[in-house]
Design a protein around this motif. Sequence first.
Motif, mmCIF file in Angstrom:
data_model
loop_
_atom_site.group_PDB
_atom_site.id
_atom_site.type_symbol
_atom_site.label_atom_id
_atom_site.label_comp_id
_atom_site.label_asym_id
_atom_site.label_seq_id
_atom_site.Cartn_x
_atom_site.Cartn_y
_atom_site.Cartn_z
ATOM 1 N N GLU A 93 0.830 -1.210 0.000
ATOM 2 C CA GLU A 93 0.000 0.000 0.000
ATOM 3 C C GLU A 93 0.863 1.259 0.000
ATOM 4 O O GLU A 93 0.583 2.221 -0.704
ATOM 5 C CB GLU A 93 -0.921 0.029 1.229
ATOM 6 N N LYS A 94 1.927 1.260 0.811
ATOM 7 C CA LYS A 94 2.797 2.443 0.863
ATOM 8 C C LYS A 94 3.542 2.634 -0.469
ATOM 9 O O LYS A 94 3.778 3.760 -0.902
ATOM 10 C CB LYS A 94 3.807 2.329 2.014
ATOM 11 N N ALA A 95 3.882 1.538 -1.103
ATOM 12 C CA ALA A 95 4.541 1.648 -2.416
ATOM 13 C C ALA A 95 3.583 2.251 -3.438
ATOM 14 O O ALA A 95 3.986 3.060 -4.294
ATOM 15 C CB ALA A 95 5.028 0.273 -2.879
ATOM 16 N N GLN A 96 2.306 1.894 -3.353
ATOM 17 C CA GLN A 96 1.321 2.476 -4.275
ATOM 18 C C GLN A 96 1.122 3.972 -3.986
ATOM 19 O O GLN A 96 0.952 4.768 -4.915
ATOM 20 C CB GLN A 96 -0.017 1.731 -4.194
ATOM 21 N N ASP A 97 1.155 4.354 -2.715
ATOM 22 C CA ASP A 97 1.105 5.785 -2.378
ATOM 23 C C ASP A 97 2.297 6.518 -2.984
ATOM 24 O O ASP A 97 2.167 7.622 -3.529
ATOM 25 C CB ASP A 97 1.132 5.979 -0.851
ATOM 26 N N THR A 98 3.462 5.894 -2.856
ATOM 27 C CA THR A 98 4.676 6.514 -3.405
ATOM 28 C C THR A 98 4.553 6.681 -4.912
ATOM 29 O O THR A 98 4.922 7.716 -5.481
ATOM 30 C CB THR A 98 5.911 5.647 -3.078
ATOM 31 N N ARG A 99 4.016 5.658 -5.553
ATOM 32 C CA ARG A 99 3.846 5.715 -7.008
ATOM 33 C C ARG A 99 2.940 6.893 -7.387
ATOM 34 O O ARG A 99 3.248 7.668 -8.305
ATOM 35 C CB ARG A 99 3.245 4.384 -7.496
ATOM 36 N N ALA A 100 1.837 7.061 -6.662
ATOM 37 C CA ALA A 100 0.907 8.170 -6.942
ATOM 38 C C ALA A 100 1.568 9.528 -6.672
ATOM 39 O O ALA A 100 1.372 10.492 -7.413
ATOM 40 C CB ALA A 100 -0.351 8.000 -6.090
ATOM 41 N N TRP A 101 2.383 9.586 -5.608
ATOM 42 C CA TRP A 101 3.091 10.822 -5.259
ATOM 43 C C TRP A 101 4.085 11.211 -6.364
ATOM 44 O O TRP A 101 4.154 12.371 -6.795
ATOM 45 C CB TRP A 101 3.802 10.593 -3.910
ATOM 46 N N ILE A 102 4.829 10.228 -6.829
ATOM 47 C CA ILE A 102 5.790 10.489 -7.910
ATOM 48 C C ILE A 102 5.061 10.996 -9.154
ATOM 49 O O ILE A 102 5.492 11.971 -9.792
ATOM 50 C CB ILE A 102 6.612 9.212 -8.211
ATOM 51 N N LYS A 103 3.948 10.377 -9.486
ATOM 52 C CA LYS A 103 3.162 10.845 -10.650
ATOM 53 C C LYS A 103 2.740 12.290 -10.475
ATOM 54 O O LYS A 103 2.854 13.092 -11.398
ATOM 55 C CB LYS A 103 1.886 10.000 -10.794
ATOM 56 N N GLN A 104 2.222 12.627 -9.279
ATOM 57 C CA GLN A 104 1.772 14.002 -9.027
ATOM 58 C C GLN A 104 2.926 14.987 -9.169
ATOM 59 O O GLN A 104 2.780 16.055 -9.754
ATOM 60 C CB GLN A 104 1.193 14.124 -7.611
ATOM 61 N N GLU A 105 4.080 14.624 -8.613
ATOM 62 C CA GLU A 105 5.216 15.551 -8.693
ATOM 63 C C GLU A 105 5.722 15.715 -10.135
ATOM 64 O O GLU A 105 6.135 16.803 -10.528
ATOM 65 C CB GLU A 105 6.348 15.081 -7.763
ATOM 66 N N PHE A 106 5.702 14.634 -10.900
ATOM 67 C CA PHE A 106 6.082 14.764 -12.310
ATOM 68 C C PHE A 106 5.082 15.662 -13.048
ATOM 69 O O PHE A 106 5.477 16.526 -13.834
ATOM 70 C CB PHE A 106 6.159 13.391 -12.997
ATOM 71 N N ASP A 107 3.782 15.465 -12.798
ATOM 72 C CA ASP A 107 2.771 16.304 -13.460
ATOM 73 C C ASP A 107 3.035 17.783 -13.179
ATOM 74 O O ASP A 107 2.969 18.619 -14.082
ATOM 75 C CB ASP A 107 1.357 15.948 -12.957
ATOM 76 N N ALA A 108 3.333 18.091 -11.914
ATOM 77 C CA ALA A 108 3.608 19.483 -11.540
ATOM 78 C C ALA A 108 4.880 19.980 -12.238
ATOM 79 O O ALA A 108 4.945 21.129 -12.693
ATOM 80 C CB ALA A 108 3.744 19.605 -10.028
ATOM 81 N N ALA A 109 5.887 19.116 -12.348
ATOM 82 C CA ALA A 109 7.153 19.520 -12.990
ATOM 83 C C ALA A 109 6.926 19.876 -14.460
ATOM 84 O O ALA A 109 7.571 20.785 -15.000
ATOM 85 C CB ALA A 109 8.185 18.392 -12.859
ATOM 86 N N PHE A 110 5.995 19.156 -15.104
ATOM 87 C CA PHE A 110 5.761 19.449 -16.523
ATOM 88 C C PHE A 110 4.963 20.733 -16.735
ATOM 89 O O PHE A 110 4.769 21.163 -17.871
ATOM 90 C CB PHE A 110 5.103 18.251 -17.223
ATOM 91 N N GLU A 111 4.535 21.373 -15.645
ATOM 92 C CA GLU A 111 3.967 22.718 -15.797
ATOM 93 C C GLU A 111 5.084 23.755 -15.889
ATOM 94 O O GLU A 111 4.857 24.884 -16.308
ATOM 95 C CB GLU A 111 3.025 23.024 -14.630
#
Lengths: 92, 421
Positions: free
Chosen positions: B324-342
């Motif tokens: 479960e924590k690994a899946q949270d990390t995966r979602a967090w990484i996705k969110q941070e990448f999305d923000a970086a592409f702004e």
Amino acid sequence: MSDASVDPATVAHVADLARVDLDEDEAEAFAAQFADVLDYFETLDEVPEIDTEPELVNVLRTDEARESLSQDEALRNAPETEDGYFEGPPVG
Amino acid sequence: MSDAFITRTEIDGDADGPLDDQRIAVKDNISTDGTRTTCGSAMLAEYVPPYDATVIERLKRAGATIVGKTNMDEFGMGTTTESSHFGPTTNPIDEERVPGGSSGGSAAAVAAGEADLALGTDTGGSVRCPAAFCGVVGIKPTYGLVSRYGLVAYANSLEQVGPLAPTVEKAAELLDVIAGPDERDATTRSEGADTNYASAADCDIDGTTIGVLTDLVDGADERVAAVFEERIAELEERGAEIREIELDSLAHAVRAYYVIAMSEASSNLARFDGVRYGISGGFDGDWNDAFARAREAGFGSEVKRRVLLGTYALSAGYHDKYYEKAQDTRAWIKQEFDAAFEQADVLASPTMPVLPPKLGESLEEPLQHYLMDANTVPVNLADLPAISVPAGTADGLPVGAQFVGPAFGERAVIRAASALE
């Protein structure tokens, strides 16, 4: 710190769950390596909980019969077959 | 004879097409009808698929000639190609060193000129790492761009088939052939239809904003970082805008990657029971006894290690703590990448934090081996496209630069990489 104490008996239990026989030397080596890896995984605790709503799309298709492997093709790689079936150990 | 291949073949294309006269090497976890497909494992040493993977059908339709099945870490589990049952592949640039992995045979075949192009698969860097270590180009496509039908699964939520080639344009041409939706892989997406990625290799970097992933530069060997920074400065002189980007989530990427990959592996590799294919476990005892013997005989150490750790991570009492924590990390990484592409069109880092190790050097401590994947795994967790392009050399050894794009932003990473070439 870590509560991940891993002894060879734990490794043997997990190996049993995973249906993988291990010899004693291997179980012992794995115990030390697993302790390292699980200890490293420990800080996942610090990760915040993330709410996500994954985009999901229905990709089901209608349940219609279609071409598939022939029985010969499906059996071609089996180590043992008998009368057009896969052969395995006795049940129960 | 080269150690890049497990099996040499000569499978001709069906038609005239964009890959006429191209000799292509294919990683040995991609199913080829009538040609054995071993996954670098004793378990599948004699396995001959009764069908072609979708990417193989597409290669044939494009006129390509398949010249062999290439060596790889067993089931893709490794970063050096040393866990292959068939022995290691050496790096054509320096024979004392590994070619990277797990698609090491594919990269070595291209680097040595034994194939014009190659297919690899990238679950946590397995195309980009060997591309970087062998001085060739490798692309990890956006998840869903390329069909996985006929790819023997290791960690199916992370992996994609990707091209390796001597140049960015040639890698893009091969990607154009294999990309596109496939009704036999429900995770493929329409964005891959009718692509023309090759036309994006126009070397035009003027006006592009490049976000440098400072966490991944700081973690790299200083010789690698120096080559990378020099080349980024050169792109700035040619009109690119450079921004430094920090992503806190990346510090947890390797942990999350290994929990997820091992968990998926423990499930995917359950199919190897020695009954339908593979090494038989005999007929003594019950089914579980026979399976356990088949898997002891058929799997190498690294595969056993990952299947067991995955089983452990998913077992009662540990699922929430690890998976479960690994899946949270995966979602967090996705969110941070999305923000970086702004803030940036593409993101950049060294592909690998180290130079290619010597054979045997990185095998003793599994955890140290896993840490080599720090710069490549975030992209798989975030489902994004990335490319590794040769950036120069340090101590005579190849250094790769990685460009990461937003989902289905293959053209952006191909363009940036072509400018650096």
